[in-house]
Design an enzyme around this catalytic site. Structure first.
Site, PDB file in Angstrom:
ATOM      1  N   SER A  36      29.303 112.099 137.103  1.00  0.00           N
ATOM      2  CA  SER A  36      29.597 111.944 138.530  1.00  0.00           C
ATOM      3  C   SER A  36      31.089 112.066 138.849  1.00  0.00           C
ATOM      4  O   SER A  36      31.681 113.117 138.654  1.00  0.00           O
ATOM      5  CB  SER A  36      29.024 110.612 139.009  1.00  0.00           C
ATOM      6  OG  SER A  36      29.117 110.496 140.414  1.00  0.00           O
ATOM      7  N   GLY A  45      30.202  93.013 137.086  1.00  0.00           N
ATOM      8  CA  GLY A  45      29.073  93.240 136.179  1.00  0.00           C
ATOM      9  C   GLY A  45      29.522  93.663 134.796  1.00  0.00           C
ATOM     10  O   GLY A  45      28.722  93.686 133.861  1.00  0.00           O
ATOM     11  N   THR A  46      30.790  94.009 134.632  1.00  0.00           N
ATOM     12  CA  THR A  46      31.223  94.624 133.371  1.00  0.00           C
ATOM     13  C   THR A  46      32.407  93.945 132.675  1.00  0.00           C
ATOM     14  O   THR A  46      32.617  94.142 131.489  1.00  0.00           O
ATOM     15  CB  THR A  46      31.624  96.101 133.618  1.00  0.00           C
ATOM     16  OG1 THR A  46      32.588  96.132 134.680  1.00  0.00           O
ATOM     17  CG2 THR A  46      30.415  96.934 134.000  1.00  0.00           C
ATOM     18  N   GLU A  85      26.225 103.100 151.303  1.00  0.00           N
ATOM     19  CA  GLU A  85      27.379 102.307 150.918  1.00  0.00           C
ATOM     20  C   GLU A  85      28.615 102.966 151.517  1.00  0.00           C
ATOM     21  O   GLU A  85      28.588 104.160 151.861  1.00  0.00           O
ATOM     22  CB  GLU A  85      27.489 102.247 149.398  1.00  0.00           C
ATOM     23  CG  GLU A  85      26.341 101.500 148.746  1.00  0.00           C
ATOM     24  CD  GLU A  85      26.432 101.494 147.239  1.00  0.00           C
ATOM     25  OE1 GLU A  85      26.694 100.416 146.676  1.00  0.00           O
ATOM     26  OE2 GLU A  85      26.259 102.551 146.621  1.00  0.00           O
ATOM     27  N   ALA A  86      29.702 102.203 151.624  1.00  0.00           N
ATOM     28  CA  ALA A  86      30.931 102.741 152.205  1.00  0.00           C
ATOM     29  C   ALA A  86      31.414 103.971 151.437  1.00  0.00           C
ATOM     30  O   ALA A  86      32.035 104.870 152.005  1.00  0.00           O
ATOM     31  CB  ALA A  86      32.018 101.671 152.223  1.00  0.00           C
ATOM     32  N   ARG A 100      32.416  87.534 144.008  1.00  0.00           N
ATOM     33  CA  ARG A 100      31.260  87.818 143.142  1.00  0.00           C
ATOM     34  C   ARG A 100      31.770  88.200 141.756  1.00  0.00           C
ATOM     35  O   ARG A 100      32.853  88.795 141.618  1.00  0.00           O
ATOM     36  CB  ARG A 100      30.383  88.932 143.710  1.00  0.00           C
ATOM     37  CG  ARG A 100      31.080  90.248 143.951  1.00  0.00           C
ATOM     38  CD  ARG A 100      30.131  91.303 144.520  1.00  0.00           C
ATOM     39  NE  ARG A 100      29.257  91.859 143.513  1.00  0.00           N
ATOM     40  CZ  ARG A 100      29.547  92.929 142.753  1.00  0.00           C
ATOM     41  NH1 ARG A 100      30.722  93.548 142.888  1.00  0.00           N
ATOM     42  NH2 ARG A 100      28.700  93.374 141.867  1.00  0.00           N
ATOM     43  N   PRO A 101      31.006  87.846 140.715  1.00  0.00           N
ATOM     44  CA  PRO A 101      31.441  88.205 139.363  1.00  0.00           C
ATOM     45  C   PRO A 101      31.260  89.702 139.123  1.00  0.00           C
ATOM     46  O   PRO A 101      30.281  90.298 139.590  1.00  0.00           O
ATOM     47  CB  PRO A 101      30.511  87.387 138.461  1.00  0.00           C
ATOM     48  CG  PRO A 101      29.314  87.084 139.297  1.00  0.00           C
ATOM     49  CD  PRO A 101      29.748  87.079 140.724  1.00  0.00           C
TER      50      PRO A 101
END
Length: 562
Positions: free
Chosen positions: A67, A523-524, A389-390, A520-521
């Site tokens: 991507s 993810g990585t 999404e933005a 927010r935590p």
């Protein structure tokens, strides 16, 4: 599993040694890493794709792409029979086989999984996998590794479709499983004919306004630019100039593409002072995202961004208008008035001004945790569900039952009042359902839908951008000892733990006009992400910085970074 099948798997996987000291994880984007270490992983995903096809008794897809990542990276992901992403239930197994240390360990995992999932291995059931890749130089050799993985499962067949955008492959898998033509020409024909239909249905009063029908598109030096060069010749009523097509020696995603434009808010390579005031758009590397922009003046490289939230708002406004025409007075028969449930799905990262705008339109707005999977799943619960999404990734989903009703209603209106406003509204909505890629976000179909709606309304990009004024925002991340110490609820907008942190955030947020803030935590990595919004940039910066200090006080080392 028969002995000859076991031997074939061992023999095939022994040719692809996994990289040492590297642990890969399958996420929304599949597996992604430096292309030089991916052959073993792609080979094993080939095996997994064949198993998925056997299990679902359907055609599945395998896409080689990274991507918006740099050109030296690559990746691989599986497309499920619906045209959507791989079922989350299979992701842990994808991780296990990608990280298996030896061919024997791999065989043991596969054998165990086949028994657990009751995958038919009787030699009767065939597996069929559609393969695609983007334009990265590493794509060809990785595709060969995928083919070898697929052919190590008896009865599995791979169909190589060559260079495609990611959304094209998703569309083709969905089409194939619906017994429709699943070729690139069929894809181009469907979206171009649906666009033509929408243009033909533009109201006469708008046609006379003669709006500018030219758009300049940054192809990110990737596959999207290449495909748009083909598509643009099939369109009438729209002039597309494609720059950064990948043919001029530019590097994929290097100072170009939707991700770069949206994050940096500067012109991509090849754009500048000559483009002041012109409607411009930027695709990402595999053409599953798109953002629009204008160059406001020739004194700097800054742009006015028109992001995914604005695209969502434009689509929602148009669809709501057409639904209102379709169900307006004069329909005495209650069967003619199927009140479609129209819903909009956003994450907490959507600009608060867009949410306010959508609610003022009287629309149902639902929030989900971050991630396309959550958005897509929630949108599918409506008759018409719109999510974006933005960053410019999103689509519109239409339920089969509502589309069946709409087809029948359109046929009825043709008999009773062909050419009436109601019949035109029905036809427009049917055209939107065929133009938009319902499998996944698709930059090419989104581009055409934006252009059709702007022409329908007679709007310039400036008029569109004035739908609402974005609230200013700031995002920070705070390094912490353990990100799992933060748990959230209400689509990640409220922190449940550690105790007291949400109250501290609320007290700070209340000090700012139009203030909104959540944490927010990641993810990585061991960081906590902070998002803050306020009526001024100074206010958003101050709120974000203060909340970052609160997070640091509760959880951190005493360091935060942008």
């Amino acid at each position: 599993m028969k002995e000859e099948q076991s031997l074939l798997l061992l023999q095939s996987s022994s040719l692809f040694a996994p990289p040492k000291g590297v642990k890969l994880s399958y996420g929304t984007a599949g597996f992604r890493a430096d292309a030089s270490i991916l052959k073993s992983t792609v080979h094993r995903v080939g095996i997994l794709t064949a198993l998925r096809s056997l299990k679902t008794r359907s055609v599945v897809g395998l896409m080689i792409t990274a991507s918006h990542n740099k050109v030296t990276d690559n990746g691989v992901k599986i497309v499920d029979p619906s045209g959507g992403m791989l079922s989350q239930q299979w992701e842990p197994f994808a991780d296990q086989i990608a990280n298996a240390g030896t061919p024997e360990a791999l065989l043991s995992l596969i054998t165990e999984f086949i028994e657990k999932e009751k995958i038919p291995f009787d030699g009767v059931q065939r597996a069929e996998i559609l393969l695609g890749r983007d334009t990265r130089p590493s794509g060809e050799s990785l595709l060969e590794a995928a083919k070898q993985g697929i052919s190590s499962i008896f009865g599995a067949m791979a169909l190589d479709l060559g260079v495609l955008t990611t959304p094209q492959l998703h569309w083709m898998v969905r089409a194939r499983n619906k017994s429709m033509a699943a070729t690139e020409p069929a894809y181009f024909e469907q979206i171009s004919s649906s666009f033509r239909c929408l243009v033909e249905l533009i109201p006469n009063e708008t046609k006379s306004n003669k709006m500018d029908n030219r758009v300049v598109v940054d192809g990110a030096d990737g596959v999207g630019g290449e495909k748009l060069e083909v598509l643009k010749n099939m369109l009438t009523g729209l002039v597309i100039e494609v720059r950064n097509t990948g043919k001029g020696g530019g590097l994929l995603n290097d100072g170009v593409g939707a991700d770069y434009v949206q994050k940096e808010k500067v012109v991509p390579r090849g754009f500048g002072s000559n483009d002041v005031g012109i409607r411009c758009a930027s695709l990402d590397g595999d053409a599953d995202r798109i953002v629009y922009f204008t160059v406001p003046d020739n004194s700097s490289s800054r742009i006015d961004l028109v992001d995914g939230d604005k695209m969502l708002s434009l689509f929602a406004l148009f669809i709501k208008e057409q639904l209102c025409i379709l169900t307006e007075e004069g329909n005495q028969n209650p069967n003619n008035n199927y009140q479609a449930r129209l819903g909009v799905v956003q994450t907490a990262y959507a600009n608060g001004a867009s949410t306010d705008f959508l609610k003022q339109l009287g629309l149902e707005v639902i929030f989900t945790p971050t991630g396309v999977k959550h958005l897509h799943e929630k949108a599918a619960q409506f008759d018409i569900g719109i999510y974006f999404e933005a960053n410019g990734h999103g689509t519109i989903l239409f339920s089969e039952s509502w589309l069946s009703w709409l087809e029948a209603r359109n046929n009825e209106l043709i008999l009773v009042s062909e050419g009436s406003e109601q019949q035109k509204a029905a036809l427009r909505l049917l055209s939107v359902s065929k133009l938009i890629n319902q499998a996944v976000g698709d930059a090419l179909s989104s581009l055409l839908l934006v252009e059709a709606i702007l022409q329908h309304k007679g709007w310039s990009i400036h008029k569109w951008n004035e739908l609402y004024q974005d609230l200013t925002s700031r995002q920070l991340k705070v390094k912490v000892v353990d990100r799992t110490a933060v748990t959230t609820t209400n689509a990640e907008t409220i922190a449940v733990s550690p105790p007291g942190i949400q109250e501290a955030i609320d007290a700070e947020t209340a000090k700012y006009p139009k203030g909104r803030c959540f944490i927010r935590p990641s993810g990585t990595e061991d960081v906590i992400r902070v998002y803050a919004e306020a009526s001024t940039q100074e206010g958003a910066d101050s709120l974000a910085n203060t909340v970052a200090k609160i997070v640091d006080r509760f959880l951190g080392f005493g360091s935060s970074e942008q």
